[in-house]
Design an enzyme around this catalytic site. Structure first.
Site, PDB file in Angstrom:
ATOM      1  N   GLY A   1      -0.240  -0.925  15.778  1.00 18.81           N
ATOM      2  CA  GLY A   1      -0.515  -2.341  15.530  1.00 18.81           C
ATOM      3  C   GLY A   1       0.715  -3.114  15.095  1.00 18.81           C
ATOM      4  O   GLY A   1       0.717  -4.346  15.091  1.00 18.81           O
ATOM      5  N   THR A   2       1.790  -2.391  14.725  1.00 18.57           N
ATOM      6  CA  THR A   2       2.933  -3.093  14.119  1.00 18.57           C
ATOM      7  C   THR A   2       4.277  -2.859  14.787  1.00 18.57           C
ATOM      8  O   THR A   2       5.191  -3.642  14.617  1.00 18.57           O
ATOM      9  CB  THR A   2       3.079  -2.655  12.636  1.00 18.57           C
ATOM     10  OG1 THR A   2       3.031  -1.220  12.591  1.00 18.57           O
ATOM     11  CG2 THR A   2       1.964  -3.215  11.773  1.00 18.57           C
TER      12      THR A   2
ATOM     13  N   ASP B   1      -6.173   2.406  -2.862  1.00 17.91           N
ATOM     14  CA  ASP B   1      -7.386   2.214  -2.058  1.00 17.91           C
ATOM     15  C   ASP B   1      -7.662   3.402  -1.122  1.00 17.91           C
ATOM     16  O   ASP B   1      -8.604   3.369  -0.346  1.00 17.91           O
ATOM     17  CB  ASP B   1      -7.364   0.883  -1.280  1.00 17.91           C
ATOM     18  CG  ASP B   1      -6.254   0.788  -0.246  1.00 17.91           C
ATOM     19  OD1 ASP B   1      -5.476   1.748  -0.110  1.00 17.91           O
ATOM     20  OD2 ASP B   1      -6.172  -0.270   0.413  1.00 17.91           O
TER      21      ASP B   1
ATOM     22  N   SER C   1       0.807  -1.217   0.000  1.00 16.16           N
ATOM     23  CA  SER C   1       0.000   0.000   0.000  1.00 16.16           C
ATOM     24  C   SER C   1       0.846   1.276   0.000  1.00 16.16           C
ATOM     25  O   SER C   1       1.573   1.543  -0.935  1.00 16.16           O
ATOM     26  CB  SER C   1      -0.947  -0.044   1.198  1.00 16.16           C
ATOM     27  OG  SER C   1      -1.848   1.013   1.166  1.00 16.16           O
TER      28      SER C   1
ATOM     29  N   ALA D   1      -9.973   9.057   8.311  1.00 16.60           N
ATOM     30  CA  ALA D   1      -9.467  10.392   7.986  1.00 16.60           C
ATOM     31  C   ALA D   1      -8.399  10.315   6.894  1.00 16.60           C
ATOM     32  O   ALA D   1      -8.230  11.238   6.098  1.00 16.60           O
ATOM     33  CB  ALA D   1      -8.907  11.047   9.237  1.00 16.60           C
TER      34      ALA D   1
END
Length: 542
Positions: free
Chosen positions: A500-501, A280, A64, A371
């Site tokens: 999260g990572t 995306d 991404s 956002a």
């Protein structure tokens, strides 16, 4: 299962010693050279998932908005949605298993998930334009083949296009044709129908500058351009021919740095937008006559779409319930506008598209955007049926016309996942139909100044949150400290959440002025540093 073939192929895709990865909101992501074994194993997992649900599954090779040297992989479930949470755990187990445990873990998954190994399996594969993606998608194919699965390799596609294909395939073509031409035709037909209704149809040409992040979006928009009506002229920048993917450009860069991407020349009041590397996400922006940069992010996109859909739903006159789903990162001004002025219910959920998507499914019409510009609109089956019926058979002219516009919107929106191409066409259609300039859109409400920071900590797990991540439970005393700091400033709020990572804590603050916002963000980051085990030097004032 042919255990010899599994052993042989697994040895060709060895796991680097000591590497452990977690399947997160966006699947696996890390440096490309560390992912070969993960890709092979996700090929295995996709076959098991396909057999378990007796449906086609998607595997997308992309990282991404990450830098070009990274890569990643995410699995797509039957209706184009994210992989089911129970299977995220299996993905993590498989990715981290030592070679000799692989077969045992596959057998375990088959037992736990009631996988019938005799069923057929079909996997759709897509990849972005990173130099590493082609080789890594070949590793996925090796995994699929070892377990006897069939595959269709779409090659270079945007992430949303792969989600779309998977949904088309599993709805036996009801959602559309599972091929790129089908995607282009469905979206462009709906878009053309909508543009025809605009007050200035056929007169003025609508120009839009698009920063494609040097990614897949440029390739796919070039393919789609012949399908667009002649009133719409797109100008592509950062098309991947010269620069590196996502380098100083793309939706994430523009959103985080609040400035235009490199390589795009902006004139005053020109409408511009940026995609991210796998197309995306989308954000819009413009420069005013004084040269000041204005960002129009996911919150303003959700608001524009909500205003438009609310008007149409009122004209249709059916009792269809619409709601907007946001995360704690949504600007406070957008939430206030939606709830108080537009009178649309707003629900806040945990960060991560899967949480927004899941919540949006609870309504007749669920609008969700992060956002950062990732989002879409979901229509329930019942709402869609009602709208299509009215468009066809409605006795009242006004109702029928409104239903036709809604029907074209349903066809234009990629309901499987946030899709920059689809969202761009939705926005362009709404602006044309409402006769709005980009400045008028921006002026719907004024964003509160905000600031995002991060603090490195020894272990991010010390931070535990509740209330859709807006409130800290541990470490003790941190939430009280944040509450006390927030009280010092007008219109202010702040929250913290673990990444999260990586071992960092993310901090968000907003207040009445940028100066107050920055002061609040700094004070909260100091509180996190002292109470949650900060690493390195203490945070410095902004």
């Amino acid at each position: 299962m042919d255990s010899e073939a599994l052993k042989k192929y697994s040895a060709l895709h060895p796991k680097p010693p000591g590497l452990t990865l977690q399947y997160g909101t966006a699947g696996f992501r890390t440096k490309a050279e560390q992912l070969d074994h993960v890709m092979f194993r996700m090929g295995l997992l996709a076959v098991l998932r396909s057999k378990a649900v007796v449906s086609t599954i998607g595997v997308m090779v992309t990282a991404s908005h990450n830098p070009e040297e990274d890569n990643g992989v995410k699995l797509v479930d039957p209706l184009g949605e994210m992989l089911h949470p129970s299977w995220e755990e299996y993905a993590t187990q498989l990715a981290n298993a030592e070679e000799e445990e692989l077969q045992k873990i596959i057998i375990d998954i088959c037992q736990k998930a009631a996988v019938n190994q005799h069923k057929d399996a079909l996997v759709f594969i897509g990849r972005d334009t990173r130099p590493s993606s082609e080789k890594l998608s070949q590793s996925v194919i090796d995994g699929i083949s070892v377990l006897g699965g069939q595959y269709h390799d779409y090659g270079l596609v945007t992430t949303p296009q792969l989600h779309y294909m998977v949904c088309c395939q599993n709805t036996q073509g009801q959602y559309g044709k599972a091929m790129l031409e089908g995607y282009y035709e469905k979206l462009s037909k709906a878009f053309t129908e909508l543009i025809k209704q605009s007050p200035s149809a056929g007169e003025s040409q609508r120009h839009l500058k698009i920063d494609c992040a040097n990614g897949i979006g440029a390739l796919k928009l070039s393919e789609m351009e012949p399908y667009f009506p002649k009133e719409v002229i797109i100008h592509l920048f950062n098309d991947g021919t010269k620069e590196k993917l996502n380098h100083l450009c793309g939706a994430d860069f523009v959103k985080v740095h609040q400035k235009p991407p490199r390589g795009l020349d902006m004139k005053p009041n020109e409408r511009c937008c940026s995609f991210d590397g796998d197309a995306d996400r989308i954000v819009y922006y413009y420069k005013d006559a004084t040269g000041h940069f204005h960002l129009i992010d996911g919150d303003k996109i959700a608001t524009l779409i909500s205003i438009f859909l609310k008007e149409l739903l009122a004209k249709v006159g059916e009792t269809l319930h619409m709601a907007v789903v946001q995360t704690a990162y949504a600007n406070g001004s957008s939430t206030r506008y939606l709830e108080e002025t537009l009178k649309v219910p707003v629900h806040c959920v945990k960060t991560g598209v899967k949480h927004l998507h899941h919540k949006a499914q609870e309504f007749d019409v669920g609008v969700y955007f992060e956002a950062n510009g990732h989002g879409t609109v979901l229509f329930s089956k019942a709402a869609e049926t009602k709208i299509r019926q009215l468009a066809k058979e409605g006795k009242d002219d006004e109702k029928r016309e409104a239903a036709k516009v809604l029907e074209n919107m349903i066809d234009l929106i990629n309901q499987t996942v946030g899709d920059a191409i689809s969202d761009m066409l939705v926005i362009e259609a709404i602006l044309a139909l409402k006769g709005l300039t980009v400045q008028q859109w921006d002026a719907i409400y004024a964003d509160l100044p905000n600031r995002l920071l991060k603090v490195q900590v020894a272990d991010r797990r010390v931070i535990v949150t509740t209330d859709a991540e807006r409130c800290v439970v541990t470490p003790p005393g941190l939430q009280e400290k944040i509450d006390a700091l927030v009280k010092k400033y007008k219109l202010s709020r702040a929250f913290v959440r673990p990444s999260g990572t990586e071992d960092v804590v993310r901090i968000y603050a907003e207040a009445d002025t940028q100066e107050n916002t920055d002061a609040l963000a700094h004070e909260v980051s100091l509180a996190v540093y002292h109470l949650a085990g900060g690493k390195g030097a203490p945070p410095q004032p902004i």
